[in-house]
Design an enzyme around this catalytic site. Structure first.
Site, PDB file in Angstrom:
ATOM      1  N   ARG A  40     108.884  -5.081 -30.611  1.00  0.00           N
ATOM      2  CA  ARG A  40     109.835  -4.393 -31.489  1.00  0.00           C
ATOM      3  C   ARG A  40     110.802  -5.402 -32.095  1.00  0.00           C
ATOM      4  NH1 ARG A  40     111.840   1.063 -30.967  1.00  0.00           N
ATOM      5  NH2 ARG A  40     113.006   1.569 -32.850  1.00  0.00           N
ATOM      6  N   PHE A  92     108.428   0.407 -40.010  1.00  0.00           N
ATOM      7  CA  PHE A  92     108.263   1.859 -40.045  1.00  0.00           C
ATOM      8  C   PHE A  92     109.566   2.583 -40.366  1.00  0.00           C
ATOM      9  CE2 PHE A  92     108.455   0.547 -35.507  1.00  0.00           C
ATOM     10  CZ  PHE A  92     109.725   1.026 -35.190  1.00  0.00           C
ATOM     11  N   LYS A 132     100.688   3.233 -33.586  1.00  0.00           N
ATOM     12  CA  LYS A 132     101.568   2.593 -32.596  1.00  0.00           C
ATOM     13  C   LYS A 132     100.986   1.215 -32.290  1.00  0.00           C
ATOM     14  CE  LYS A 132     104.143   3.358 -28.356  1.00  0.00           C
ATOM     15  NZ  LYS A 132     104.260   1.928 -28.108  1.00  0.00           N
TER      16      LYS A 132
END
Length: 506
Positions: free
Chosen positions: A217, A300, A212
């Site tokens: 983002r 991801f 993480k």
């Protein structure tokens, strides 16, 4: 339809905490709208104008000398047309033109309409019609299945557009909505896990665990040489991140949609502080070839690749596609670990300077815009994102500085944030100076001790847990809360909910 009807419905929705009642009020209004009015009304009652930002701030409106009209006469179409003219007013002479348009608008509005318009134009309209409630109302008004409406909203990113599809095209139009390269979709979100072992046990054995990263983002779309980069709130920041765009243009594909994070790294590859990453947005060119000034993308997930939509495919297939196009940019991960291997991976992530890990089911589809158990985040401490509701003036060495923060959790039914605690811990001298300068710009009022803020600023708070409390309206209070950082990448609509806070009770 008269604007007064919209204002009355807004007040009725704000006056109830019942999601069912909110939906009933909104659905009744939408059924009474003319079809071409529905997109505009949906936009207004979710707190935005159909034209987007039109450059009108509090100062302009406060300086406006327009007496309220004696009776309401404004219509939805008339106001929408005037806002379109206002948004188009640019260039020489535009200041005077915009003032005249505002006088025309507010001079035709009665007192309650002026109050509504003032809040709408400044982003202050929060009567509880959040996306989920409005989606329910659209489905109710159009007589369409709620799942179809929610999916169309997920893929279009626009409730007004979804409403138009539901009303004009029905189930066929809603069902025809698919992924579109270049149009952002709501990002999938994660649920905090009780522990790493619980996450591995509940998701295993078919799971993947990712680092993480402590970054921002991003969702990246590419069609041939055209690249678009969006934030978690679907804001287009393409022009501000040329270094990310350059990397994505080098990928061996024609079309792709990637989900990931971007951050800046030290020379040794360790992540720089989150504040450094946020400060680099739009400033990479100023740093030239300095590696510390570059935003590095890491991915991801892959939602589309070369004409194939993958959003409804299992994560295992999406990762296989990601590895074919951007394996070198994939976030470090481990597949199908047992608890001991997962713990070693977690320790490695922390040692490398990252926040923790994400555990994901390899069978899960991409549930855009929703939190589910298919994605679970694990950090070494509890952290939550809360809304700053106010700040008290400090004393002692903090005299003259805004210090003690009032913190609120998001109301999932769209009401005002619900206060859950205060804290002055974790505030560095730099943060104290920043918030003393910044908070008055967001002030909604003040008294002798406190500056109260419009709910616009999100802060990440670390805590040891929560406890029941009669002191705060949500019935819960934070324990040993301390500031980690501010989150300029998040809006108040993305803060953690009061339900999530209550779920942390022992």
């Amino acid at each position: 339809m008269r604007l007064a009807r919209i204002v009355a419905t807004s007040a009725a929705v704000a006056a109830t905490r019942s999601r069912k009642q909110k939906t009933t009020e909104l659905g009744a209004l939408l059924r009474d709208c003319a079809p071409d009015e529905i997109p505009t009304v949906v936009a207004w009652l979710t707190g935005v104008t159909r034209q987007g930002r039109i450059g009108v701030g509090w100062r302009s409106l406060m300086a406006l000398d327009a007496a309220p009209a004696g009776e309401p006469t404004l219509t939805v179409t008339g106001v929408d047309d005037l806002l379109t003219r206002l948004a188009a007013a640019t260039g020489p002479g535009s200041v005077a033109e915009r003032k005249q348009l505002l006088l025309e608008l507010f001079g035709g509005a009665d007192e309650s309409e002026q109050h509504f318009l003032r809040r709408l134009l400044t982003g202050e309209l929060r009567q509880g019609a959040l996306a989920g409630v409005m989606a329910d109302a659209i489905a109710d008004a159009a007589g369409q299945p709620i799942d179809l409406v929610r999916r169309a909203h997920m893929l279009t990113g626009s409730l007004p557009q979804t409403a138009a599809l539901a009303v004009f095209g029905g189930a066929e139009a809603l069902g025809a909505v698919g992924l579109e390269v270049g149009r952002a979709v709501a990002p999938m979100l994660a649920t905090p896990a009780d522990s790493l072992a619980d996450a591995v046990t509940s998701l295993g054995p078919e799971l993947v665990i990712d680092y993480k990263l402590d970054g921002a983002r991003i969702q990246v779309h590419r069609r041939h040489d055209d690249v678009a980069v969006y934030t978690r709130s679907l804001r287009d920041i393409t022009a501000a991140v040329p270094d990310v765009v350059a990397v994505v243009r080098e990928l061996d594909c024609e079309t792709v949609i990637l989900d990931g994070e971007t951050l800046t790294l030290d020379a040794d590859g360790r992540p720089r502080p989150f504040q450094d990453t946020m400060s680099r947005f739009g400033s990479a060119a100023e740093h030239g070839d300095d590696p510390a000034g570059l935003l590095r993308p890491f991915f991801f997930d892959c939602l589309h690749l070369d004409g194939v939509d993958l959003i409804d495919r299992p994560l295992a297939e999406r990762l296989a596609a990601l590895d074919t196009v951007a394996a070198a940019l994939r976030i470090p991960s481990v597949r199908s670990p047992d608890v001991d291997a997962a713990q070693r991976f977690f320790d490695d992530a922390l040692a490398a300077g990252h926040e923790g890990v994400m555990a994901k089911s390899l069978d899960g589809v991409y549930a855009a815009g929703r939190r589910g158990k298919a994605w679970q985040k694990i950090k070494p401490t509890h952290t939550v994102d809360l809304v700053v509701l106010g700040a008290e003036w400090g004393s002692g060495r903090r005299t003259g500085l805004l210090s003690n923060l009032h913190l609120g959790a998001r109301d999932p039914d769209g009401g005002s944030p619900i206060m859950v605690g205060k804290t002055f811990k974790g505030l560095t001298d730099a943060l104290l100076a920043w918030q003393t300068d910044e908070f008055p710009k967001h002030s909604s009022g003040r008294d002798g001790h406190t500056v109260y803020l419009r709910p616009e600023i999100v802060v990440e708070i670390e805590l040891d847990g929560v406890q029941r409390s009669s002191r705060y309206p949500g019935g819960v209070a934070l324990r040993f809360a301390r500031v980690v950082r501010y989150r300029p990448d998040k809006t108040a609509a993305e803060a953690d909910t009061i339900d999530a806070i209550r779920a942390m009770l022992p």
